[in-house]
Design an enzyme around this catalytic site. Structure first.
Site, PDB file in Angstrom:
ATOM      1  N   GLY A  16       6.019  -5.156  -1.137  1.00  0.00           N
ATOM      2  CA  GLY A  16       4.645  -5.483  -0.770  1.00  0.00           C
ATOM      3  C   GLY A  16       4.112  -6.548  -1.714  1.00  0.00           C
ATOM      4  N   VAL A  81      14.466   4.953  -0.655  1.00  0.00           N
ATOM      5  CA  VAL A  81      14.808   5.513  -1.958  1.00  0.00           C
ATOM      6  C   VAL A  81      14.573   7.021  -1.934  1.00  0.00           C
ATOM      7  CG1 VAL A  81      14.284   5.489  -4.425  1.00  0.00           C
ATOM      8  CG2 VAL A  81      14.238   3.355  -3.122  1.00  0.00           C
ATOM      9  N   GLU A 171     -14.102  -4.071   8.359  1.00  0.00           N
ATOM     10  CA  GLU A 171     -13.445  -5.126   9.137  1.00  0.00           C
ATOM     11  C   GLU A 171     -12.978  -4.607  10.487  1.00  0.00           C
ATOM     12  OE1 GLU A 171     -11.903  -7.768   5.306  1.00  0.00           O
ATOM     13  OE2 GLU A 171     -10.522  -6.408   6.322  1.00  0.00           O
ATOM     14  N   ASP A 301      -0.453  -0.267  -5.955  1.00  0.00           N
ATOM     15  CA  ASP A 301      -1.065   0.993  -5.529  1.00  0.00           C
ATOM     16  C   ASP A 301      -0.287   2.204  -6.011  1.00  0.00           C
ATOM     17  OD1 ASP A 301      -2.855  -0.581  -4.232  1.00  0.00           O
ATOM     18  OD2 ASP A 301      -2.294   0.007  -2.206  1.00  0.00           O
TER      19      ASP A 301
END
Length: 421
Positions: A16, A81, A171, A301
């Site tokens: 990401g 993973v 949004e 994050d």
């Protein structure tokens, strides 16, 4: 470099914002790099809501990881993973043999946080992955087609409830409201726009919590002007198949619930033996190294420094990915690591066509068309791939500039909304 010299192997988990930034920083270092991700593409998540409302194609905001890896002298392994064996220094995966490492950067991101609300996981849709956005898009257009078929009986009604007043929720609610007004009459002439309702539910007393109060009030006014039913200081007690129950026992009919109330770390991180803190995020130190775990770094994050928590946004993730990569390079050169310092350049969010809010680090606040242009420019700048930038620019221009009142939405299959499935 002699033939018997060991070249350190850095394994990056997740591609990401944080993982991709780490990958690019390591491109010219004297290390081997392997990036592991279960998806073969990087997703530009800030524009997922545009995919969900038919403004962009999913390919506009995704970029092939094999191409990204090759460009940055790395190898890509498509796998999930399953753990980290620190004794053997191996990353365990569900596809193929374990991967040896010298250092690991953990940047697998986060997932939807339903905050323990009963029924939320089962009866709401999230907006965190490409697949999520496509499901939401198909449900929206499926709902419109359904009530179009009921127009003669007068029973048509489509209620979309967006939970969460952060940037994603604002949004998303603004985009659905504009979609309703821009395309409903020319595309669904049998429908009355009043049959489609957009309701934004936020448990606090304001929208866009990180922003200045004046920008929060601007966003609220803009949403109301677009026909969004904004309900502040309203908490969700339960999400059912065809309604949500609010605290206080009142209910709202719901054909589609879009959950944008927050994110949390993946539960398996604790199963890997890593220390986790608030929101299930991995606990890190000042240099981004996982607490009490040598050679492991966590970014974006996925990570939290309890002494200096950062917002779960793209800019901190990108800076953390770059910093973690630099610390690993320093260690390979025998140098000590350095503490991470976040450079806040500002935050921004869009409400709809020619309406956005920008708050710069120096205290400058911008709203309206200028802020919206800044929002478009910044998102185009950070998209990966020239073709993606061009296609996104064309599609956004088509939606907002060329034919803003007759937008032909990009659709795929239609699906029954959750209330009818």
């Amino acid at each position: 470099m002699t033939s018997n010299e060991h070249v350190p192997h850095v394994v990056v988990l997740g591609a990401g914002f944080a993982g991709a930034s780490a990958l690019m920083e390591l491109a010219h270092a004297n290390v081997q790099v392997t990036v592991i991700d279960q998806h073969p593409y990087n997703t530009f998540r800030p524009l997922l809501y545009q995919v969900a409302t038919g403004g962009l194609n999913p390919g506009d905001i995704t970029y092939p990881l094999r191409h990204l890896s090759a460009r940055n002298n790395a190898r890509y392994r498509r796998a999930k993973v399953t753990g980290i064996d620190e004794e053997r220094r191996q990353v365990l995966v569900d596809n193929g043999s374990p991967i040896d490492y010298d250092y690991v950067i953990i940047g697998i991101g986060s997932t939807t946080n339903h905050f323990g609300v009963p029924g939320a996981a089962e009866h709401s849709m999230s907006m965190y992955t490409r697949a999520d956005a496509l499901r939401v898009r198909d449900a929206i257009f499926g709902g419109l087609e359904k009530i179009a078929g009921e127009s003669e009986t007068g029973t048509g009604r489509f209620n979309v409830i967006v939970v969460g007043g952060g940037a994603t929720g604002v949004e998303m609610a603004g985009a659905i409201a504009e979609l309703k007004h821009a395309m409903l009459t020319p595309t669904f002439p049998e429908l009355n726009p009043s049959e489609v309702n957009v309701i934004l539910v936020e448990m606090t007393d304001s929208l866009l919590a990180p922003f200045d109060p004046s920008l929060q009030k601007y966003a609220l006014r803009q949403l109301i002007q677009r026909g969004v039913d904004v309900r502040l200081k309203t908490a969700i007690a339960e999400v059912a198949k065809d309604h949500v129950r609010l605290k206080g026992d009142s209910t709202i009919r719901a054909d589609l619930v879009v959950w944008a109330a927050g994110v949390a770390g993946y539960r398996e991180l604790a199963d890997w033996g890593l220390p986790t803190g608030k929101g299930g995020r991995v606990i890190i130190g000042d240099d981004l190294q996982v607490r009490d775990h040598d050679r492991l770094y966590a970014v974006g994050d996925t990570a939290i420094n309890p002494d200096a928590p950062l917002p779960q946004l793209a800019p901190p993730a990108m800076q953390m990915g770059t910093h973690a990569a630099r610390q690993i390079v320093r260690r390979t050169r025998g140098l000590p690591t350095e503490p991470f310092q976040y450079h806040d350049k500002g935050i921004l969010a869009t409400i709809g066509n020619r309406s956005a809010v920008v708050q710069l680090a120096g205290g400058i606040k911008i709203t309206g068309t200028l802020a919206w242009i800044a929002w478009v420019a910044l998102h185009l700048w950070f998209l990966l791939g020239g073709r993606n930038r061009v296609e996104t620019l064309i599609n956004l221009a088509y939606r907002y500039v060329i034919w803003p009142r007759q937008t032909g939405a990009i659709i795929g299959d239609v699906a029954r909304p959750p209330s009818q499935s």
